[in-house]
Every structure is written in structure tokens, then in C-alpha cells.
Design a protein around this motif. Structure first.
Motif, PDB file in Angstrom:
ATOM      1  N   SER A 196      33.266  20.353  73.185  1.00  0.00           N
ATOM      2  CA  SER A 196      34.158  19.274  72.738  1.00  0.00           C
ATOM      3  C   SER A 196      34.363  18.229  73.824  1.00  0.00           C
ATOM      4  N   THR A 197      34.379  18.659  75.073  1.00  0.00           N
ATOM      5  CA  THR A 197      34.569  17.711  76.171  1.00  0.00           C
ATOM      6  C   THR A 197      33.465  16.661  76.172  1.00  0.00           C
ATOM      7  N   ILE A 198      32.226  17.121  75.975  1.00  0.00           N
ATOM      8  CA  ILE A 198      31.084  16.196  75.961  1.00  0.00           C
ATOM      9  C   ILE A 198      31.211  15.212  74.795  1.00  0.00           C
ATOM     10  N   VAL A 199      31.548  15.729  73.629  1.00  0.00           N
ATOM     11  CA  VAL A 199      31.699  14.856  72.451  1.00  0.00           C
ATOM     12  C   VAL A 199      32.825  13.839  72.675  1.00  0.00           C
ATOM     13  N   CYS A 200      33.970  14.308  73.171  1.00  0.00           N
ATOM     14  CA  CYS A 200      35.115  13.401  73.386  1.00  0.00           C
ATOM     15  C   CYS A 200      34.777  12.322  74.408  1.00  0.00           C
ATOM     16  N   LEU A 201      34.142  12.710  75.519  1.00  0.00           N
ATOM     17  CA  LEU A 201      33.774  11.724  76.541  1.00  0.00           C
ATOM     18  C   LEU A 201      32.824  10.683  75.964  1.00  0.00           C
ATOM     19  N   ALA A 202      31.801  11.155  75.251  1.00  0.00           N
ATOM     20  CA  ALA A 202      30.789  10.233  74.723  1.00  0.00           C
ATOM     21  C   ALA A 202      31.381   9.288  73.689  1.00  0.00           C
ATOM     22  N   GLU A 203      32.336   9.791  72.874  1.00  0.00           N
ATOM     23  CA  GLU A 203      32.854   8.970  71.771  1.00  0.00           C
ATOM     24  C   GLU A 203      34.128   8.203  72.114  1.00  0.00           C
ATOM     25  N   MET A 204      35.004   8.842  72.920  1.00  0.00           N
ATOM     26  CA  MET A 204      36.304   8.208  73.181  1.00  0.00           C
ATOM     27  C   MET A 204      36.428   7.669  74.597  1.00  0.00           C
ATOM     28  N   GLY A 205      35.496   8.038  75.483  1.00  0.00           N
ATOM     29  CA  GLY A 205      35.555   7.533  76.855  1.00  0.00           C
ATOM     30  C   GLY A 205      36.404   8.388  77.775  1.00  0.00           C
ATOM     31  N   TRP A 206      36.300   8.085  79.051  1.00  0.00           N
ATOM     32  CA  TRP A 206      37.002   8.837  80.085  1.00  0.00           C
ATOM     33  C   TRP A 206      38.522   8.806  79.879  1.00  0.00           C
ATOM     34  N   GLY A 207      39.070   7.621  79.643  1.00  0.00           N
ATOM     35  CA  GLY A 207      40.524   7.457  79.572  1.00  0.00           C
ATOM     36  C   GLY A 207      41.175   8.352  78.534  1.00  0.00           C
ATOM     37  N   ALA A 208      40.507   8.493  77.391  1.00  0.00           N
ATOM     38  CA  ALA A 208      41.113   9.234  76.273  1.00  0.00           C
ATOM     39  C   ALA A 208      40.852  10.735  76.349  1.00  0.00           C
ATOM     40  N   THR A 209      39.937  11.166  77.210  1.00  0.00           N
ATOM     41  CA  THR A 209      39.543  12.578  77.217  1.00  0.00           C
ATOM     42  C   THR A 209      40.438  13.409  78.137  1.00  0.00           C
ATOM     43  N   THR A 210      41.579  13.820  77.607  1.00  0.00           N
ATOM     44  CA  THR A 210      42.511  14.681  78.339  1.00  0.00           C
ATOM     45  C   THR A 210      42.326  16.123  77.855  1.00  0.00           C
ATOM     46  N   VAL A 211      42.892  17.091  78.606  1.00  0.00           N
ATOM     47  CA  VAL A 211      42.813  18.494  78.191  1.00  0.00           C
ATOM     48  C   VAL A 211      43.427  18.662  76.791  1.00  0.00           C
ATOM     49  N   ALA A 212      44.547  17.959  76.545  1.00  0.00           N
ATOM     50  CA  ALA A 212      45.221  18.074  75.244  1.00  0.00           C
ATOM     51  C   ALA A 212      44.327  17.575  74.103  1.00  0.00           C
ATOM     52  N   VAL A 213      43.666  16.446  74.320  1.00  0.00           N
ATOM     53  CA  VAL A 213      42.795  15.878  73.280  1.00  0.00           C
ATOM     54  C   VAL A 213      41.613  16.806  73.006  1.00  0.00           C
ATOM     55  N   VAL A 214      41.030  17.335  74.081  1.00  0.00           N
ATOM     56  CA  VAL A 214      39.883  18.235  73.924  1.00  0.00           C
ATOM     57  C   VAL A 214      40.318  19.524  73.214  1.00  0.00           C
ATOM     58  N   ALA A 215      41.502  20.041  73.574  1.00  0.00           N
ATOM     59  CA  ALA A 215      42.018  21.247  72.917  1.00  0.00           C
ATOM     60  C   ALA A 215      42.124  21.005  71.414  1.00  0.00           C
ATOM     61  N   GLU A 216      42.705  19.885  71.040  1.00  0.00           N
ATOM     62  CA  GLU A 216      42.874  19.581  69.618  1.00  0.00           C
ATOM     63  C   GLU A 216      41.520  19.440  68.929  1.00  0.00           C
TER      64      GLU A 216
END
Lengths: 206, 206
Positions: free
Chosen positions: A22-42
């Protein structure tokens, strides 16, 4: 207690794996700023507490995700090229490389490299990872092409190929660049083959 | 009133210029997240009100800065190559290109491209800019090398050269990659010259 330990470890490993993917997907789609532990957990359907147990900080999570992923993906990317006929081998290897350098893992890595450029503490953690990334990419490409890396010109040609792949990856960040990229890969495969042949003849004559 | 209009316009132009230059420095050094109109105003010694008068939003400021800068810098980068002796011309052009692609303007552009990858509204403004960036880089390189872009192979080789330069720029984001880059540029210049020669012979025979 011994009967439950094994499934528990399995569950823990599966949770970890889901968080890293999920971390890879979140970084690629939402960028560094939005990729927090909470966002990845969700995103991965893991509780925030469990995520924080595995990865106390965002930096821990992100470096683990990049490290874990890139080894296996690189191997997969060029594995298909092994079965290509010799005459198309170079182009098949290059096509595999380009899939890798235009995929979510590279897009995630660009987000992290870029954030690290302006953040000295993150940079300290990312620089060794970038170096490892470069070494694995070089070794995998040498093996896939079946060339002699101890020859200096060959070594530099493979390095240039990987820098070209990185540049084509960056060119694909905002728009689908696949049509242009396909033409460049075909041209570069021909040029690279001619240059590697010239290098082989030169060392045979020494 | 006519006597003061001219200096006022000059002052306004100078203020604008300072803001645009500072924007590139701030992006390259502090990253996208930290580069706000207020931060750029402070960096350039312009009042926040004056900065906001020129550029109401951060997006206005950043797109104006990239657009304004890259034309002139690209010309400067390869201008030096014009006076190089023919035998070293390709390597001189490539060296000029690499200076451009490892300088503050490219580092600033990477920050903006990366932010745009995760921000659809910003992306809409940046995609045309990236396309213009690509066209100017291609045209400038063709002119500096003095090659015939109507030949397909030549066109693709120049495109590949620019993608390589972009990749080498990205490899320089976190660490000083100049030693490795120097060796790759030397190799690439030789390979490119051989490939362009082969292309010229092929079209002479047609």
C-alpha cells in the motif's frame, strides 16, 4: 501456545506485506506529502495501531517499502527477456527495464528521492537505498544482456542504458509517454547492439 | 506623470525578475512543500504584498518561474559548445546539456513535476510546460550538434540523448554524481557519433 504462534507470525507477516504494498501505491498516486502511516493503514485495511506497531514513523515505513519491493520487481521485469530469441534479446531486456522504470515502484521512488532532496535527515536514509537500487539494476541488466561487465566500454554502456531508463521513467510521470518511448527503445536497442559488438571485436583483437 | 512611469515599470520588472529567480532557488533547495509566495518574497527581499500583486497564487509564481527561466538557460548551456573543435563537438554539447540538467532549474522542475504527479489541477498547468521544455531542449540540441532532424534515426538518437540527460539529472538529485556522469558522457559521445555517422552513410546511399 505453540499451536497459535505460527498463524500469528503468518498474520503479522501478511499485515506487514500489505502495508508495504500500500505504501508504494499511495506514494505513486498521492505523493510524498499525503503518504502518512495513517493513510497507508487505511488504504491497506490495517488498524492504525497495528501499522504503528510495525512502523513507528513514516520514514521507517517508506524506506522499508522501497527496500522490500525493488529487488523482486527488478528480477521479474527482465525475467521475461530470458526466453526471447537472441536477435531480439536486447530490445526485450530494454522493454522489461522500461516497464520497471515506468511502474508504480519507480513513481514511488521519485516521490521519495524528491522529498529527500529537501530534507537532510530523510536524505541520509535514502542515499544508501538509492545506491543499492543502482547496483541491483546494473547487475540484473548485465545478467539479462549476458555481457562482460569487466570491459570498461560495456560497463559504461549499461550504465548509460539505466540512466536512459531513469530519464524515460521521469518523462512518463505526468503523461503516458509509451508511444515515443517505444520508438526510442527500438533505436537504442540497435545502437546498443552495434556498440557492444564493436566493443567485443576490439577486445578480441587485444 | 510620464517622467515617473518608466522607472516604475523598470522597478516592477526588476521585482518580478527577482521573484522568479528566487522561486527556482527555493524550489531546488527547499522543495515544493516549502516554496510558498511568502517564503519566496522573503528570500528575494520583496514585500509579501508586492509579491502577491505580481503572483496571486503559488501556482502562478511557480509556472511563471519555470517558463521564464528555461528558454534562456538552455541556450546558454550549449552556446559554449559552438566554439569547440569539430572532433570534440559532440562531447562539448553533451557536457553543456548535462550542466543544464544537473543545475538548479532542473532540480526545481523535478520538484514541480513530482508535486504535479499527485495534484490534478497543478498537472493541468504543468503538462504544457513540460511539453514546451521538451521541444526547446530538442531544437537546441539539434542546432548545437548540427544534425539533420528529418532523418528518423537521428531524431530518435537526439531524443534518447535528452532522456539520458534527464536520467543523469535525476541521479544527481541526492548526491554529487559528476565523476560517474563524466565517464558516461564520454562513452555516450563516442557511441552517438558512431551512430550518427552510420545514419549519414545510410541516407547518402539511398
Amino acid at each position: 501456545m505453540t499451536t497459535v504462534r505460527e498463524p500469528k507470525q503468518d498474520r503479522s507477516r501478511a499485515t506487514r506485506q500489505r502495508l508495504l504494498e500500500s505504501t508504494i501505491v499511495c506514494l505513486a498516486e498521492m505523493g510524498w506529502g499525503a503518504t502518512t502511516v495513517a493513510v497507508v493503514a487505511e488504504h491497506s485495511g490495517v488498524s492504525r495501531g497495528a501499522a504503528q506497531h510495525h512502523f513507528p514513523t513514516r520514514e521507517d515505513l517508506i524506506t522499508a517499502a522501497l527496500e522490500h519491493m525493488f529487488d523482486s520487481r527488478m528480477q521479474q521485469a527482465v525475467a521475461a527477456a530470458a526466453s526471447a530469441p537472441a536477435v531480439q534479446k536486447t530490445e526485450a531486456v530494454l522493454t522489461g527495464l522500461m516497464e520497471y522504470f515506468t511502474g508504480p515502484l519507480f513513481k514511488a521512488a521519485v516521490q521519495v528521492w524528491t522529498a529527500a532532496a529537501a530534507d537532510p535527515l530523510l536524505k541520509e536514509r535514502i542515499v544508501p537505498l538509492e545506491a543499492k537500487f543502482g547496483r541491483v539494476a546494473h547487475r540484473t541488466t548485465i545478467q539479462a544482456l549476458g555481457v562482460d561487465d569487466s570491459d570498461r566500454a560495456t560497463h559504461h554502456l549499461v550504465q548509460a542504458t539505466l540512466d536512459l531508463a531513469r530519464g524515460l521513467g521521469l518523462a512518463d510521470l505526468l503523461t503516458d509517454d509509451s508511444a515515443r518511448r517505444g520508438r526510442i527503445v527500438t533505436q537504442w536497442a540497435a545502437t546498443l547492439d552495434a556498440a557492444l559488438d564493436a566493443t567485443r571485436s576490439a577486445s578480441a583483437q587485444r
